[in-house]
Design a protein around this motif. Sequence first.
Motif, PDB file in Angstrom:
ATOM      1  N   ILE A   1       0.842  -1.201   0.000  1.00  0.00           N
ATOM      2  CA  ILE A   1       0.000   0.000   0.000  1.00  0.00           C
ATOM      3  C   ILE A   1       0.877   1.252   0.000  1.00  0.00           C
ATOM      4  O   ILE A   1       0.635   2.195  -0.758  1.00  0.00           O
ATOM      5  CB  ILE A   1      -0.971  -0.022   1.194  1.00  0.00           C
ATOM      6  CG1 ILE A   1      -2.031  -1.105   0.982  1.00  0.00           C
ATOM      7  CG2 ILE A   1      -1.615   1.343   1.402  1.00  0.00           C
ATOM      8  CD1 ILE A   1      -2.897  -1.371   2.190  1.00  0.00           C
ATOM      9  N   SER A   2       1.899   1.261   0.827  1.00  0.00           N
ATOM     10  CA  SER A   2       2.795   2.418   0.901  1.00  0.00           C
ATOM     11  C   SER A   2       3.524   2.637  -0.420  1.00  0.00           C
ATOM     12  O   SER A   2       3.667   3.780  -0.874  1.00  0.00           O
ATOM     13  CB  SER A   2       3.816   2.234   2.019  1.00  0.00           C
ATOM     14  OG  SER A   2       3.188   2.249   3.261  1.00  0.00           O
TER      15      SER A   2
ATOM     16  N   ARG B   1       2.524   1.898  -3.328  1.00  0.00           N
ATOM     17  CA  ARG B   1       1.593   2.387  -4.328  1.00  0.00           C
ATOM     18  C   ARG B   1       1.211   3.845  -4.048  1.00  0.00           C
ATOM     19  O   ARG B   1       1.097   4.663  -4.974  1.00  0.00           O
ATOM     20  CB  ARG B   1       0.327   1.530  -4.339  1.00  0.00           C
ATOM     21  CG  ARG B   1      -0.691   1.949  -5.371  1.00  0.00           C
ATOM     22  CD  ARG B   1      -1.894   1.040  -5.386  1.00  0.00           C
ATOM     23  NE  ARG B   1      -2.611   0.989  -4.122  1.00  0.00           N
ATOM     24  CZ  ARG B   1      -3.561   1.841  -3.757  1.00  0.00           C
ATOM     25  NH1 ARG B   1      -3.893   2.836  -4.547  1.00  0.00           N
ATOM     26  NH2 ARG B   1      -4.175   1.708  -2.604  1.00  0.00           N
ATOM     27  N   ALA B   2       1.042   4.196  -2.788  1.00  0.00           N
ATOM     28  CA  ALA B   2       0.543   5.529  -2.431  1.00  0.00           C
ATOM     29  C   ALA B   2       1.627   6.603  -2.467  1.00  0.00           C
ATOM     30  O   ALA B   2       1.335   7.755  -2.835  1.00  0.00           O
ATOM     31  CB  ALA B   2      -0.091   5.484  -1.043  1.00  0.00           C
TER      32      ALA B   2
ATOM     33  N   LEU C   1       1.161  10.438  -3.869  1.00  0.00           N
ATOM     34  CA  LEU C   1       1.139  11.563  -2.928  1.00  0.00           C
ATOM     35  C   LEU C   1       2.235  12.563  -3.260  1.00  0.00           C
ATOM     36  O   LEU C   1       2.012  13.788  -3.219  1.00  0.00           O
ATOM     37  CB  LEU C   1       1.293  11.053  -1.494  1.00  0.00           C
ATOM     38  CG  LEU C   1       0.074  10.342  -0.925  1.00  0.00           C
ATOM     39  CD1 LEU C   1       0.439   9.588   0.340  1.00  0.00           C
ATOM     40  CD2 LEU C   1      -1.040  11.335  -0.654  1.00  0.00           C
TER      41      LEU C   1
ATOM     42  N   THR D   1      -6.425  12.280  -0.062  1.00  0.00           N
ATOM     43  CA  THR D   1      -5.809  11.017   0.325  1.00  0.00           C
ATOM     44  C   THR D   1      -6.009  10.002  -0.793  1.00  0.00           C
ATOM     45  O   THR D   1      -6.896  10.139  -1.631  1.00  0.00           O
ATOM     46  CB  THR D   1      -6.411  10.473   1.634  1.00  0.00           C
ATOM     47  OG1 THR D   1      -7.819  10.284   1.445  1.00  0.00           O
ATOM     48  CG2 THR D   1      -6.156  11.412   2.789  1.00  0.00           C
ATOM     49  N   ILE D   2      -5.190   8.979  -0.793  1.00  0.00           N
ATOM     50  CA  ILE D   2      -5.247   7.933  -1.807  1.00  0.00           C
ATOM     51  C   ILE D   2      -6.246   6.875  -1.359  1.00  0.00           C
ATOM     52  O   ILE D   2      -6.158   6.363  -0.236  1.00  0.00           O
ATOM     53  CB  ILE D   2      -3.850   7.306  -2.026  1.00  0.00           C
ATOM     54  CG1 ILE D   2      -2.822   8.376  -2.383  1.00  0.00           C
ATOM     55  CG2 ILE D   2      -3.914   6.216  -3.083  1.00  0.00           C
ATOM     56  CD1 ILE D   2      -3.111   9.159  -3.630  1.00  0.00           C
ATOM     57  N   SER D   3      -7.183   6.542  -2.233  1.00  0.00           N
ATOM     58  CA  SER D   3      -8.173   5.523  -1.917  1.00  0.00           C
ATOM     59  C   SER D   3      -7.488   4.186  -1.673  1.00  0.00           C
ATOM     60  O   SER D   3      -6.622   3.767  -2.445  1.00  0.00           O
ATOM     61  CB  SER D   3      -9.157   5.395  -3.087  1.00  0.00           C
ATOM     62  OG  SER D   3     -10.090   4.370  -2.840  1.00  0.00           O
TER      63      SER D   3
ATOM     64  N   ALA E   1      -5.527   3.672   0.796  1.00  0.00           N
ATOM     65  CA  ALA E   1      -4.337   3.956   1.608  1.00  0.00           C
ATOM     66  C   ALA E   1      -4.613   5.168   2.490  1.00  0.00           C
ATOM     67  O   ALA E   1      -3.781   6.060   2.628  1.00  0.00           O
ATOM     68  CB  ALA E   1      -3.127   4.213   0.714  1.00  0.00           C
ATOM     69  N   THR E   2      -5.776   5.189   3.090  1.00  0.00           N
ATOM     70  CA  THR E   2      -6.209   6.355   3.850  1.00  0.00           C
ATOM     71  C   THR E   2      -5.315   6.624   5.050  1.00  0.00           C
ATOM     72  O   THR E   2      -4.913   7.763   5.294  1.00  0.00           O
ATOM     73  CB  THR E   2      -7.660   6.174   4.308  1.00  0.00           C
ATOM     74  OG1 THR E   2      -8.464   5.856   3.172  1.00  0.00           O
ATOM     75  CG2 THR E   2      -8.190   7.428   4.955  1.00  0.00           C
TER      76      THR E   2
ATOM     77  N   THR F   1      -2.174   5.587   5.621  1.00  0.00           N
ATOM     78  CA  THR F   1      -0.843   5.983   5.159  1.00  0.00           C
ATOM     79  C   THR F   1      -0.875   7.411   4.612  1.00  0.00           C
ATOM     80  O   THR F   1       0.008   8.221   4.918  1.00  0.00           O
ATOM     81  CB  THR F   1      -0.342   5.010   4.076  1.00  0.00           C
ATOM     82  OG1 THR F   1      -0.293   3.696   4.623  1.00  0.00           O
ATOM     83  CG2 THR F   1       1.033   5.396   3.573  1.00  0.00           C
ATOM     84  N   SER F   2      -1.888   7.735   3.824  1.00  0.00           N
ATOM     85  CA  SER F   2      -1.999   9.074   3.241  1.00  0.00           C
ATOM     86  C   SER F   2      -2.122  10.140   4.323  1.00  0.00           C
ATOM     87  O   SER F   2      -1.462  11.179   4.260  1.00  0.00           O
ATOM     88  CB  SER F   2      -3.216   9.156   2.321  1.00  0.00           C
ATOM     89  OG  SER F   2      -3.094   8.280   1.241  1.00  0.00           O
TER      90      SER F   2
END
Length: 180
Positions: free
Chosen positions: A134-135, A137-138, A142, A156-158, A160-161, A163-164
């Motif tokens: 997830i990180s 990808r996000a 970001l 925020t990234i869908s 990955a809320t 993390t975002s």
Amino acid sequence: MRIRAIVSATLASAGILVAGWQSGTHVADTASATGTTAGPAGATGTGTTGTTGSGSGSSSKGSSGSAGSSAAASGSTGSSGSSGTGSNAAGTFAGKVVQTRFGAVQVQISVSAGTITDVTALQLTDDDRKSVQISNRAAPLLRAAVLKAQSAKVQTISGATVTSSAYLTSLQAALDAAHL
């Protein structure tokens, strides 16, 4: 059987309370991030001013918060001599370490003439393989959004809320340190 049902219900309730408490702690850390950041006191002159990630996220419920990152020291590589709007800010500024239930997140920015030129993730969530995926990808998404917006006010990234949100909280602390 009745005792077993009571014990099961009690454990389920306790589990729900703990999960809610952890979520509440993260929200409290995110909401109070701008008031608890550790940045240079007066970024004037040409020397280097170190900033460390302050992880003193204790809450009123008695949690100890995060331990912070003593190895996350980063200096501003040449802060401008102006104090005021910070439009001439230059250097490298590290945001605070933000603890999430999936791991720690910390962001560093490079600033030249008051413009964000680079955003680097010093730490990303790494609790398990899914968090790493997830990180990974996000973070680029970001980074691109922040460089385009020149602020932490990006979506925020869908998927990955958490993390975002932590990424943007740390980014805002770095922007505060840079007086942007």
